[in-house]
Design a protein around this motif. Structure first.
Motif: not given
Length: 101
Positions: A17-22, A61-65
């Motif tokens: 949950l602390a990961t960007e994009g989740v 949108p996804l911040p990264k792949p």
């Protein structure tokens, strides 16, 4: 000291949950993905002796792949996983109300 399965599941959930994009923890596809101990349940994480399976919903949108998001989660969980294989499952994609695909 090794973490119990429920402690590992909690740590994996917090890391994901602390990961960007989740956006949120996933629920699994055919059966609920969760770890149980007594009356406690950690949704979105399945811990067994060989692996840690983490189910997530990513944000559009996804911040990264997606592979990079999964790699970030794996890196965060690795210290707690005690050598268990870490599998990241993307269960769904959350699209904001004002976003168009």
């Amino acid at each position: 000291m090794l973490a119990t399965d429920i402690q590992l599941a909690r740590a994996a959930s917090v890391a994901a949950l602390a990961t960007e994009g989740v956006h949120a923890m996933g629920r699994g596809r055919f059966v609920e993905a969760a770890t149980y101990e007594g009356a406690e349940k950690v949704s979105g994480v399945v811990v067994d002796p060989e692996k840690v399976e983490i189910h997530v919903v990513v944000r559009w949108p996804l911040p990264k792949p997606i592979p990079e998001i999964a790699g970030s989660i794996r890196e965060r969980v690795a210290p707690e996983a005690a050598g268990r294989r870490t599998i990241i499952m993307v269960d769904d994609l959350e699209v904001g109300a004002d976003e168009n695909l």
